[in-house]
Design an enzyme around this catalytic site. Structure first.
Site, PDB file in Angstrom:
ATOM      1  N   ASP A 161      -2.272   4.930  -4.800  1.00 45.75           N
ATOM      2  CA  ASP A 161      -2.551   3.502  -4.890  1.00 45.75           C
ATOM      3  C   ASP A 161      -2.361   2.836  -3.527  1.00 45.75           C
ATOM      4  O   ASP A 161      -1.394   3.117  -2.813  1.00 45.75           O
ATOM      5  CB  ASP A 161      -1.593   2.883  -5.918  1.00 45.75           C
ATOM      6  CG  ASP A 161      -1.836   1.414  -6.143  1.00 45.75           C
ATOM      7  OD1 ASP A 161      -2.927   1.069  -6.624  1.00 45.75           O
ATOM      8  OD2 ASP A 161      -0.929   0.611  -5.844  1.00 45.75           O
ATOM      9  N   GLU A 195      -6.858   5.445  -2.527  1.00 48.59           N
ATOM     10  CA  GLU A 195      -7.556   4.173  -2.712  1.00 48.59           C
ATOM     11  C   GLU A 195      -7.458   3.381  -1.416  1.00 48.59           C
ATOM     12  O   GLU A 195      -6.361   3.009  -0.996  1.00 48.59           O
ATOM     13  CB  GLU A 195      -6.928   3.378  -3.853  1.00 48.59           C
ATOM     14  CG  GLU A 195      -7.556   1.998  -4.027  1.00 48.59           C
ATOM     15  CD  GLU A 195      -6.675   1.028  -4.802  1.00 48.59           C
ATOM     16  OE1 GLU A 195      -7.234   0.168  -5.506  1.00 48.59           O
ATOM     17  OE2 GLU A 195      -5.428   1.113  -4.691  1.00 48.59           O
TER      18      GLU A 195
END
Length: 541
Positions: free
Chosen positions: A202, A269
């Site tokens: 993330d 990401e």
């Protein structure tokens, strides 16, 4: 033959949002047992891996992206034993398991932060990003939070500000401290030892901040007065609060840990407004950092032959030895069928066209739960919202709950078979009518089209791992050649809502058409006739 340790190259990943997938306890929230029960369905799609969004212990201020214990399951989702059974069943079905690692920040209820904020002299005092105020008492610089307002929050105990790139309750860890990196890597090892096959990292480019805390300059749009945004975050060029060069050293350290285990992989990401592909190139190059990344380039409103051509050509030019993961939808953005369907257009046709395109682009594929049903964004009332981002910016921005509504399994069952209790987000009738049990028996359904496309892709090595060569865009047609070994395929996609002819370049023969799902074009007399949202694939000699 492809090395089995390189399973990630060209793989298809299915993202599960655990809270919205399958509830087995009746509390209205999905759980790990529910995911395990539905793994045969996921395997039936023809995917290779399952990405699980966070299920760690958390106060759920940001739906699990605020972790209070990296090495345990939140009781909402079950237990570690439930997770172990999920892993075992996934592996029995031939599926890899990828879990979300939220390393850039923790919850303010994590024991590390509780200790860090106690005073300025404790062993974890430097584990988070603390800074003195300016002489006037203001925050140390102008950095903004992704979720609105200053990225700095005053702490009355330490009498300092701490950094939070997201919610106030999500303090950023200080990656300039090697002890922090070591502690985080041990939490990664915990899950590697439990058998996970990979990680989705993330906000991977947010890990490290500028150690001098320099101000961000205004963005070009802000200077020009052309900016139009509900979130002031877009007013800055984010030079210093993310995407710092020191991050490469940590990613190398992360990769060395992965390499201690066979066949493990990571996808990052990358959230960056103006240098996303440069960042992907840096993070995936050299074989010593991440295996692949995805960006938000295809998670926005733009969907045209020219736009996709620009994204692909830029990636191919920059990312020489790296790898990309394509995603059109996920838990953070409006569902792509809603974003990309033009007035008067059939959303199912858009869904079929989009999966055909994604299956043919060079890279891996990431699908988001429900997109294989052609689900559109759910329109929710303000009182139904749970997303703090959406609540903060309503009504200019409605948040992320519209793409996070529960999975629909049985059209006539309570809550479409998701839960016997009240779901944490509403199940809307329009989505219930698109349930799995309705589409299973319909050979023309979006669900069965997805299955057919993914099965066809596996039959063509050129589509899984081959190179890509783009033609110039003409009349809203994206054209390219995929090639590996002896297989060479011509791929054409008409983004227009009108029939279009593609003139075959001199010296090229369209060759034998391939019976690819959704293909509807025809080749004759030096041209290929493509209907609206038409696809044509052929084998070249």
């Amino acid at each position: 033959m492809t090395d089995p340790h390189d399973w990630w190259r060209g793989c298809v990943i299915y993202q599960v949002y655990p809270r919205s997938f399958q509830d087995t306890t009746g509390d209205g929230s999905g759980d790990l047992v529910g995911i395990t029960e539905r793994l045969p369905y996921i395997a039936s799609l023809g995917v290779d891996a399952v990405w699980l969004s966070p299920f760690f212990k958390s106060p759920m201020a940001d739906m699990g992206y605020d972790v209070s214990d990296y090495c345990d399951v939140d009781p909402m989702f079950g237990t570690l034993d439930d997770f172990d059974r999920l892993i075992a069943e996934a592996h029995r079905l031939g599926l890899k398991i990828i879990i979300d690692q939220v390393l850039s920040h923790t919850s303010d209820q994590h024991p590390w932060f509780i200790e860090s904020r106690a005073d300025r002299d404790n062993p974890k005092a430097d584990w988070y990003v603390w800074a003195a105020p300016k002489p006037d008492g203001g925050p140390p610089n102008n950095w903004l939070s992704n979720f609105g307002g200053s990225a700095w929050e005053w702490d009355s105990v330490r009498k300092q500000y701490y950094l939070h790139n997201f919610l106030i309750s999500q303090p950023d860890l200080n990656f300039h401290n090697p002890e922090v990196q070591a502690a985080l890597l041990e939490t990664v090892r915990f899950w590697l030892d439990r058998g996970v096959d990979g990680f989705r990292l993330d906000t991977v480019n947010h890990y490290i901040h500028d150690r001098w805390l320099r101000d961000n300059p205004p963005s070009a749009e802000a200077l020009a007065g052309t900016i139009d945004t509900t979130n002031p975050y877009g007013y800055q060029l984010h030079l210093f609060n993310k995407t710092q060069p020191e991050n490469l050293v940590f990613l190398q350290r992360f990769r060395r840990l992965l390499n201690e285990y066979e066949g493990r992989a990571a996808v990052g990401e990358v959230g960056d407004e103006w240098r996303s592909l440069q960042t992907v190139a840096a993070y995936t190059s050299g074989g010593d950092k991440l295996q692949m990344c995805y960006t938000f380039d295809m998670l926005g409103p733009d969907f045209s032959a020219g736009y996709v051509h620009k994204c692909v050509s830029a990636f191919e030019a920059m990312v020489i030895d790296g790898w990309y993961c394509w995603a059109f939808s996920n838990h953070d953005v409006m569902r792509h069928v809603t974003r990309w369907t033009r007035p008067g257009e059939d959303p199912k046709a858009v869904a079929r066209f989009a999966i055909g395109l994604m299956a043919c682009l060079r890279g891996s594929v990431c699908l988001y739960q429900g997109e294989e049903l052609g689900l559109q964004e759910a329109e929710l009332a303000f009182e139904d919202l749970r997303d703090p981002y959406g609540i903060r910016f309503w009504p200019g921005f409605k948040g992320r709950d519209g793409c996070r509504t529960p999975m629909v399994w049985e059209a006539n069952a309570p809550n479409a078979g998701f839960s016997t209790g009240k779901p944490w987000l509403p199940v809307l009738p329009a989505q219930s009518r698109q349930s799995v049990n309705v589409q299973q028996t319909d050979p023309d359904s979006v669900l069965n089209h997805y299955r057919a496309v993914l099965a066809a892709r596996k039959q063509h090595p050129a589509l899984v791992t081959g190179s890509i060569d783009l033609f110039e865009v003409e009349d809203e047609i994206l054209a390219f050649i995929r090639q590996t070994g002896d297989e060479k395929l011509l791929c054409l996609f008409n983004f227009s809502d009108q029939p279009v002819n593609w003139i075959v370049p001199s010296g090229l023969s369209t060759g034998e058409p391939i019976a690819f799902p959704g293909a509807a074009g025809s080749a004759e007399l030096g041209k290929v006739a493509l209907p609206p949202l038409g696809i044509f694939l052929s084998r070249l000699s």
